[in-house]
Design a protein around this motif. Structure first.
Motif, PDB file in Angstrom:
ATOM      1  N   PHE A 224       0.854  -1.187   0.000  1.00 48.77           N
ATOM      2  CA  PHE A 224       0.000   0.000   0.000  1.00 48.77           C
ATOM      3  C   PHE A 224       0.888   1.234   0.000  1.00 48.77           C
ATOM      4  O   PHE A 224       2.056   1.190   0.402  1.00 48.77           O
ATOM      5  N   ASN A 225       0.321   2.319  -0.469  1.00 51.02           N
ATOM      6  CA  ASN A 225       1.038   3.586  -0.517  1.00 51.02           C
ATOM      7  C   ASN A 225       0.022   4.699  -0.307  1.00 51.02           C
ATOM      8  O   ASN A 225      -0.718   5.052  -1.223  1.00 51.02           O
ATOM      9  N   ASP A 226      -0.021   5.224   0.902  1.00 47.12           N
ATOM     10  CA  ASP A 226      -1.018   6.248   1.227  1.00 47.12           C
ATOM     11  C   ASP A 226      -0.485   7.666   1.054  1.00 47.12           C
ATOM     12  O   ASP A 226      -1.159   8.635   1.418  1.00 47.12           O
ATOM     13  N   THR A 227       0.707   7.790   0.495  1.00 54.76           N
ATOM     14  CA  THR A 227       1.285   9.124   0.313  1.00 54.76           C
ATOM     15  C   THR A 227       1.470   9.508  -1.151  1.00 54.76           C
ATOM     16  O   THR A 227       1.681  10.683  -1.459  1.00 54.76           O
ATOM     17  N   ILE A 228       1.396   8.539  -2.056  1.00 54.16           N
ATOM     18  CA  ILE A 228       1.624   8.842  -3.457  1.00 54.16           C
ATOM     19  C   ILE A 228       0.535   9.763  -3.996  1.00 54.16           C
ATOM     20  O   ILE A 228      -0.647   9.642  -3.653  1.00 54.16           O
ATOM     21  N   LYS A 229       0.936  10.716  -4.790  1.00 62.00           N
ATOM     22  CA  LYS A 229      -0.012  11.645  -5.391  1.00 62.00           C
ATOM     23  C   LYS A 229      -0.462  11.066  -6.726  1.00 62.00           C
ATOM     24  O   LYS A 229       0.335  10.936  -7.663  1.00 62.00           O
ATOM     25  N   LEU A 230      -1.721  10.702  -6.811  1.00 66.87           N
ATOM     26  CA  LEU A 230      -2.251  10.096  -8.023  1.00 66.87           C
ATOM     27  C   LEU A 230      -2.447  11.144  -9.110  1.00 66.87           C
ATOM     28  O   LEU A 230      -2.831  12.284  -8.838  1.00 66.87           O
ATOM     29  N   LYS A 231      -2.202  10.740 -10.343  1.00 66.61           N
ATOM     30  CA  LYS A 231      -2.341  11.632 -11.500  1.00 66.61           C
ATOM     31  C   LYS A 231      -3.390  11.045 -12.440  1.00 66.61           C
ATOM     32  O   LYS A 231      -3.148  10.019 -13.086  1.00 66.61           O
ATOM     33  N   ALA A 240     -13.145   5.778 -10.048  1.00 60.37           N
ATOM     34  CA  ALA A 240     -13.020   4.930  -8.863  1.00 60.37           C
ATOM     35  C   ALA A 240     -12.371   5.759  -7.756  1.00 60.37           C
ATOM     36  O   ALA A 240     -11.624   6.699  -8.038  1.00 60.37           O
ATOM     37  N   PRO A 241     -12.621   5.429  -6.492  1.00 61.76           N
ATOM     38  CA  PRO A 241     -12.043   6.211  -5.381  1.00 61.76           C
ATOM     39  C   PRO A 241     -10.528   6.054  -5.306  1.00 61.76           C
ATOM     40  O   PRO A 241      -9.970   5.021  -5.705  1.00 61.76           O
ATOM     41  N   GLU A 242      -9.866   7.076  -4.804  1.00 58.99           N
ATOM     42  CA  GLU A 242      -8.408   7.049  -4.707  1.00 58.99           C
ATOM     43  C   GLU A 242      -7.906   5.889  -3.859  1.00 58.99           C
ATOM     44  O   GLU A 242      -6.844   5.322  -4.141  1.00 58.99           O
ATOM     45  N   ASP A 243      -8.656   5.540  -2.819  1.00 61.31           N
ATOM     46  CA  ASP A 243      -8.218   4.446  -1.950  1.00 61.31           C
ATOM     47  C   ASP A 243      -8.051   3.143  -2.713  1.00 61.31           C
ATOM     48  O   ASP A 243      -7.260   2.284  -2.321  1.00 61.31           O
ATOM     49  N   LEU A 244      -8.783   2.970  -3.797  1.00 58.45           N
ATOM     50  CA  LEU A 244      -8.668   1.754  -4.592  1.00 58.45           C
ATOM     51  C   LEU A 244      -7.270   1.615  -5.185  1.00 58.45           C
ATOM     52  O   LEU A 244      -6.743   0.502  -5.316  1.00 58.45           O
ATOM     53  N   PHE A 245      -6.658   2.749  -5.523  1.00 58.19           N
ATOM     54  CA  PHE A 245      -5.361   2.733  -6.193  1.00 58.19           C
ATOM     55  C   PHE A 245      -4.190   2.864  -5.225  1.00 58.19           C
ATOM     56  O   PHE A 245      -3.043   2.914  -5.655  1.00 58.19           O
ATOM     57  N   ARG A 246      -4.465   2.931  -3.946  1.00 57.58           N
ATOM     58  CA  ARG A 246      -3.398   3.003  -2.945  1.00 57.58           C
ATOM     59  C   ARG A 246      -3.122   1.640  -2.309  1.00 57.58           C
ATOM     60  O   ARG A 246      -2.186   1.494  -1.540  1.00 57.58           O
ATOM     61  N   THR A 247      -3.959   0.664  -2.602  1.00 55.41           N
ATOM     62  CA  THR A 247      -3.754  -0.706  -2.126  1.00 55.41           C
ATOM     63  C   THR A 247      -3.821  -1.645  -3.318  1.00 55.41           C
ATOM     64  O   THR A 247      -4.358  -1.301  -4.374  1.00 55.41           O
ATOM     65  N   ALA A 248      -3.292  -2.841  -3.150  1.00 53.95           N
ATOM     66  CA  ALA A 248      -3.282  -3.812  -4.238  1.00 53.95           C
ATOM     67  C   ALA A 248      -2.943  -5.180  -3.677  1.00 53.95           C
ATOM     68  O   ALA A 248      -2.649  -5.342  -2.484  1.00 53.95           O
ATOM     69  N   ARG A 249      -2.995  -6.157  -4.550  1.00 54.08           N
ATOM     70  CA  ARG A 249      -2.504  -7.498  -4.226  1.00 54.08           C
ATOM     71  C   ARG A 249      -1.499  -7.883  -5.295  1.00 54.08           C
ATOM     72  O   ARG A 249      -1.761  -7.741  -6.499  1.00 54.08           O
ATOM     73  N   THR A 250      -0.306  -8.325  -4.851  1.00 49.68           N
ATOM     74  CA  THR A 250       0.733  -8.740  -5.775  1.00 49.68           C
ATOM     75  C   THR A 250       1.191 -10.154  -5.428  1.00 49.68           C
ATOM     76  O   THR A 250       0.839 -10.697  -4.377  1.00 49.68           O
ATOM     77  N   MET A 251       2.018 -10.725  -6.293  1.00 52.16           N
ATOM     78  CA  MET A 251       2.526 -12.074  -6.072  1.00 52.16           C
ATOM     79  C   MET A 251       3.802 -12.073  -5.238  1.00 52.16           C
ATOM     80  O   MET A 251       4.209 -13.110  -4.718  1.00 52.16           O
ATOM     81  N   GLY A 252       4.457 -10.920  -5.122  1.00 59.78           N
ATOM     82  CA  GLY A 252       5.717 -10.859  -4.396  1.00 59.78           C
ATOM     83  C   GLY A 252       6.894 -10.977  -5.343  1.00 59.78           C
ATOM     84  O   GLY A 252       6.743 -10.940  -6.573  1.00 59.78           O
ATOM     85  N   TRP A 300       0.997   1.097 -19.960  1.00 60.07           N
ATOM     86  CA  TRP A 300      -0.455   1.257 -20.102  1.00 60.07           C
ATOM     87  C   TRP A 300      -0.904   2.620 -19.607  1.00 60.07           C
ATOM     88  O   TRP A 300      -1.639   3.331 -20.264  1.00 60.07           O
ATOM     89  N   SER A 301      -0.491   2.961 -18.405  1.00 66.67           N
ATOM     90  CA  SER A 301      -1.044   4.123 -17.730  1.00 66.67           C
ATOM     91  C   SER A 301      -0.375   5.423 -18.121  1.00 66.67           C
ATOM     92  O   SER A 301      -0.960   6.493 -17.985  1.00 66.67           O
ATOM     93  N   GLY A 302       0.847   5.330 -18.570  1.00 63.94           N
ATOM     94  CA  GLY A 302       1.543   6.554 -18.925  1.00 63.94           C
ATOM     95  C   GLY A 302       2.440   7.060 -17.820  1.00 63.94           C
ATOM     96  O   GLY A 302       3.000   8.149 -17.938  1.00 63.94           O
ATOM     97  N   GLY A 303       2.587   6.307 -16.745  1.00 60.39           N
ATOM     98  CA  GLY A 303       3.484   6.725 -15.683  1.00 60.39           C
ATOM     99  C   GLY A 303       3.115   6.134 -14.347  1.00 60.39           C
ATOM    100  O   GLY A 303       2.037   5.581 -14.157  1.00 60.39           O
ATOM    101  N   LYS A 304       4.029   6.266 -13.414  1.00 63.92           N
ATOM    102  CA  LYS A 304       3.802   5.767 -12.064  1.00 63.92           C
ATOM    103  C   LYS A 304       2.781   6.637 -11.356  1.00 63.92           C
ATOM    104  O   LYS A 304       2.792   7.863 -11.477  1.00 63.92           O
ATOM    105  N   GLY A 305       1.888   6.003 -10.594  1.00 62.19           N
ATOM    106  CA  GLY A 305       0.863   6.739  -9.882  1.00 62.19           C
ATOM    107  C   GLY A 305      -0.286   7.190 -10.764  1.00 62.19           C
ATOM    108  O   GLY A 305      -1.076   8.040 -10.361  1.00 62.19           O
ATOM    109  N   VAL A 306      -0.392   6.602 -11.957  1.00 63.14           N
ATOM    110  CA  VAL A 306      -1.466   6.954 -12.890  1.00 63.14           C
ATOM    111  C   VAL A 306      -2.465   5.804 -12.953  1.00 63.14           C
ATOM    112  O   VAL A 306      -2.150   4.736 -13.489  1.00 63.14           O
TER     113      VAL A 306
END
Length: 407
Positions: A224-231, A240-252, A300-306
């Motif tokens: 999770f990243n609760d400090t990144i500024k989404l673009k 979708a709400p910003e909180d959706l993009f501050r958490t995720a599930r990854t494989m490690g 896909w998104s055009g950058g980090k935090g997008v």
């Protein structure tokens, strides 16, 4: 227009129409999230013909479970007899809808159903609840109705858009305005449930995903990243709400382990329909910088935090079972030289049932509580000739996502 939220709106989207109807009540009531529900008794929303013939009555609960919200579940409107509809209307399309069975199937004390329909400027929206003609002494009832306008083309395909990828078909798929959608799943992957009050202004609930995750998913990581500024340079901020993009599930980052399985979610769905599947992605981990670090998400998104999403259509029309399992699986890029990390990430999922050729969304008879037939979830290997599960890649050039159809 009905004003339902006091004060300056904190949301990124303000609906043109937002009606909260507390059926069976004669008073206005404030819900826990400070929204005001208006009673339908003597209101302009109950049709004149219904009021004149007194074809329905009101009722109030004698007692409620502590977990059930008082508004709008204390009061209800019940039909007295089966009555026909004469004007064009939006029907819930659940002509054999059994509230008790659906509540049991949903494992909860209340039932909520969400539909998306397109209403042109010269049209009226009529919502009709009709008792089943096949069940004696049946009646229809409803506690509350929420009508909220949404942004144009949020889920429907724009006129100038060729369409979305249709799994197993050569032609692109278009979700046209004449179809109706029923929301069946909306998940915040890797995060906590996002309440309707914390949505973008459309008051959607995003449930946590753990109930749908298959066994291998228990090994996944929850960054999770609760400090990144989404673009929001690709999709509008109300999507979708910003909180959706501050958490995720990854494989490690265990490349050897990640190459041996897919991170898989299982969704029981009604057979006989097409489905719209929307997958949300956003790269927010500090170690992911270059486009080659983890597949193609940044590209896909055009950058980090997008934030970005990808839509897919899939048909579940085959088979004779009423319920079948739809699998959504993500896996790592198998060619090690393509990425720095053999990993995959997912932030959110939405799944919608699409109305059939007759404009119908119902399954007859009503859905029953028993689980659908169990089919083993997909693994990394796709060479088994005896497995009736079809694994289809939903993207190309190193994007390791899969939507899996069990039929």
């Amino acid at each position: 227009m009905t004003t339902t939220v006091a004060g300056d709106s904190p949301y990124t989207y303000t609906p043109v129409e937002h009606i909260l109807l507390n059926c069976g009540s004669s008073d206005n009531s404030t819900a826990s999230e400070a929204r005001i529900w208006i009673g339908d008794v003597n209101s302009n929303y109950l049709t004149h013909s219904q009021s004149q013939i007194q074809s329905s009555l009101t009722a109030s609960a004698v007692k409620q479970a502590l977990t059930v919200p008082r508004v709008p579940f204390t009061d209800a409107r019940l039909s007295l007899a089966r009555s026909p509809t004469h004007s064009p209307s939006l029907r819930a399309k659940n002509s054999n809808f059994n509230a008790s069975l659906n509540a049991d199937a949903d494992s909860g004390p209340t039932i909520s159903r969400e539909y998306c329909v397109n209403i042109e400027e010269d049209q009226r929206l009529n919502i009709t609840f009709t008792p089943s003609p096949n069940v004696s002494n049946s009646y229809a009832f409803i506690n509350g109705i929420e009508v909220l306008s949404m942004p144009t083309n949020l889920y429907f395909t724009p006129v100038d858009d060729p369409g979305i990828l249709s799994i197993g078909r050569q032609n692109l798929y278009r979700v046209v305005n004449s179809t109706s959608l029923e929301m069946v799943y909306r998940l915040n992957v890797g995060g906590r449930t996002i309440s309707p009050a914390n949505d973008t202004g459309m008051f959607r609930e995003w449930q946590h995903d753990s109930s749908y995750l298959k066994e291998y998913g228990r090994m996944s990581f929850l960054p999770f990243n609760d400090t990144i500024k989404l673009k929001n340079t690709v999709i509008p901020p109300y999507t979708a709400p910003e909180d959706l993009f501050r958490t995720a599930r990854t494989m490690g980052y265990n490349s050897t382990l990640n190459l041996s399985y897919n991170l898989t979610w299982q969704f029981p769905v009604d057979s006989g329909f097409d489905y719209l599947i929307r997958l949300y992605f956003c790269e927010f981990q500090p170690e992911i910088i270059q486009t080659s670090d983890r597949s193609r998400r940044i590209l896909w998104s055009g950058g980090k935090g997008v934030p970005v999403y990808k839509d897919y259509a899939i048909s579940m029309r085959e088979g004779t079972e009423k319920k079948v399992n739809l699998y959504v699986a993500i896996g790592t890029e198998p060619r090690r030289w393509k990425t720095s990390y053999q990993d995959a990430i997912l932030n959110g999922v939405e799944i919608f049932k699409i109305s059939d050729f007759n404009g119908n969304l119902a399954v007859n008879p009503a859905p029953l509580p028993p689980d659908p037939p169990t089919i083993p979830p997909p693994g990394q290997s796709q060479n088994s000739k005896g497995n009736r599960t079809k694994i289809i890649s939903v993207a190309t050039d190193g994007v390791a996502g899969f939507i899996v159809l069990s039929c």
